[in-house]
Design an enzyme around this catalytic site. Sequence first.
Site, short mmCIF file in Angstrom:
data_model
loop_
_atom_site.label_atom_id
_atom_site.label_comp_id
_atom_site.label_asym_id
_atom_site.label_seq_id
_atom_site.Cartn_x
_atom_site.Cartn_y
_atom_site.Cartn_z
N HIS A 51 20.41 38.86 -4.43
CA HIS A 51 21.81 39.25 -4.49
C HIS A 51 21.85 40.54 -5.31
CE1 HIS A 51 22.46 34.77 -3.98
NE2 HIS A 51 23.13 35.29 -2.98
N ASP A 54 21.46 39.67 -8.78
CA ASP A 54 20.12 39.22 -9.19
C ASP A 54 19.32 40.45 -9.60
OD1 ASP A 54 20.41 36.46 -8.46
OD2 ASP A 54 19.97 36.97 -6.37
N GLU A 176 25.33 36.39 8.08
CA GLU A 176 24.84 35.01 7.99
C GLU A 176 26.02 34.06 8.25
OE1 GLU A 176 22.96 34.03 4.21
OE2 GLU A 176 22.94 31.90 4.67
N GLU A 212 20.81 30.43 9.41
CA GLU A 212 20.39 29.37 8.50
C GLU A 212 20.50 28.05 9.24
OE1 GLU A 212 21.45 29.35 4.35
OE2 GLU A 212 21.70 27.17 4.37
N HIS A 215 23.43 25.79 8.37
CA HIS A 215 24.74 26.29 8.77
C HIS A 215 24.99 26.00 10.25
CE1 HIS A 215 24.73 29.46 5.26
NE2 HIS A 215 24.57 28.22 4.86
N ASP A 250 26.88 21.27 2.08
CA ASP A 250 25.72 22.09 2.44
C ASP A 250 24.54 21.65 1.58
OD1 ASP A 250 24.08 24.12 3.28
OD2 ASP A 250 25.16 25.71 2.24
N ASP A 252 20.97 22.21 1.96
CA ASP A 252 19.79 23.07 1.71
C ASP A 252 18.54 22.26 1.42
OD1 ASP A 252 21.39 25.33 2.09
OD2 ASP A 252 21.84 25.54 -0.03
N ASP A 285 15.91 28.95 2.45
CA ASP A 285 17.09 28.84 1.57
C ASP A 285 17.23 27.35 1.23
OD1 ASP A 285 19.28 29.36 0.06
OD2 ASP A 285 20.49 30.24 1.66
C1 GLO Z 1 25.15 29.54 1.21
C2 GLO Z 1 24.27 30.60 1.71
C3 GLO Z 1 23.71 31.45 0.58
C4 GLO Z 1 23.26 32.79 1.12
C5 GLO Z 1 22.82 33.71 0.02
C6 GLO Z 1 22.44 35.07 0.56
O1 GLO Z 1 25.53 28.63 1.89
O2 GLO Z 1 23.26 30.07 2.49
O3 GLO Z 1 22.65 30.80 -0.05
O4 GLO Z 1 22.24 32.64 2.03
O5 GLO Z 1 23.84 33.84 -0.90
O6 GLO Z 1 23.56 35.82 0.82
MG MG Z 2 21.58 31.05 3.34
#
Ligand code: GLO
Ligand code: MG
Length: 345
Positions: A51, A54, A176, A212, A215, A250, A252, A285
């Site tokens: 980010h 980051d 994304e 992703e 998602h 979500d 992950d 992710d």
């Molecule tokens: C959240 C997203 C998040 C993005 C990350 C990069 O649901 O997956 O993790 O991928 O912030 O922009």
């Molecule tokens: Mg992501």
Amino acid sequence: MPSPNTYRFCFGPWNLSEGADPYGPPTRPPRDFNWKLAQLRELGFEAMMFHDDDAVPDIDSKSEQAIVAEAKELKRRLDGEGIAAEMVAPRLWFAPQTIDGGYTSNDPEARQYAIDRSRRCIDIANILGTDLVVLWLAREGTYLREAKVASRSFDRLVEAFDAMLAHDPKIRLAIEPKPNEPMDHAYVPTIGHALAIAHLTRDPARVGALIESAHAILAGLDPSDEIEFALRFGKLWSLHLNDQNGLKFDQDKPFGSTNLRSAFNQVQSLERHGYGSRGEYVCFDVHPFRATKSEHWLAHLDNSRRTFLRLVEKARAFDQAGADALIADRNYQALDQMVIEHLLG
Ligand code: GLO
Ligand code: MG
């Protein structure tokens, strides 16, 4: 299938999370960026996702000069460690200005903030040596339909993307998609939406996508179909592989954790189209389960890569000719069992 790919892997600092959720305290102590970078090296990953904050913490309190200086310092460190920056993403959703959205906010000052910050993010990407900016459109949506006019929001997204494309003639934007969370409804929920909106921008060739797995599942779609769709358009520029148990928060989860067959299908799609051979990375992710102890902090990353590589072997060893014969005979019962037994080993 094209000649076998070799894959390169990455993750982001947020994938080493502290185990916080809205219902209890963090379960692991905070660690700084240096520790996270050292873990990435230790695990033998090739690149890190960033980010903007980051890369340059407290970015909003710093002058452009200071941002450039810090980004250059980070680049020197990454070069010293032999780590590439895969992408930079503007983390708009933590800024107080973006409570009602960034690019689609009803407040013109908030929209301007989002665009200005995205331009700074592009400057950081340039310094870190990547031409990829990822746009997870976290707060570009609504909690209630009456709050924003959707068509106007699409115009505002295009306006913001155009401002970014104009800021730097080489930068590529990877959208994304995610259908919900934190918003009830997001304006760009699927890869189809992302690619359609790309065509409204001033330079569609520089607007692509990042898929992703979780998602896609949250949108009720099959991740490998989403991957194939993006690849068909030459638009899959990055990937966030992970897993998700149905329509819940979500999650992950580690890649393949919930649905190994779906993970296999995703790998088959990547193999079929030579993903990675054009410089794309495989990013995970993923997050450790909240209950994970600090000693096991890296397992979800290592495990996701292990599973991915095992599934690459499975994809390459799959008896495609045998499958084709079953397909020709419309013997999908046998095809189904053949895949199950192949995965069982
Ligand atoms: C959240 C997203 C998040 C993005 C990350 C990069 O649901 O997956 O993790 O991928 O912030 O922009
Ligand atoms: Mg992501």
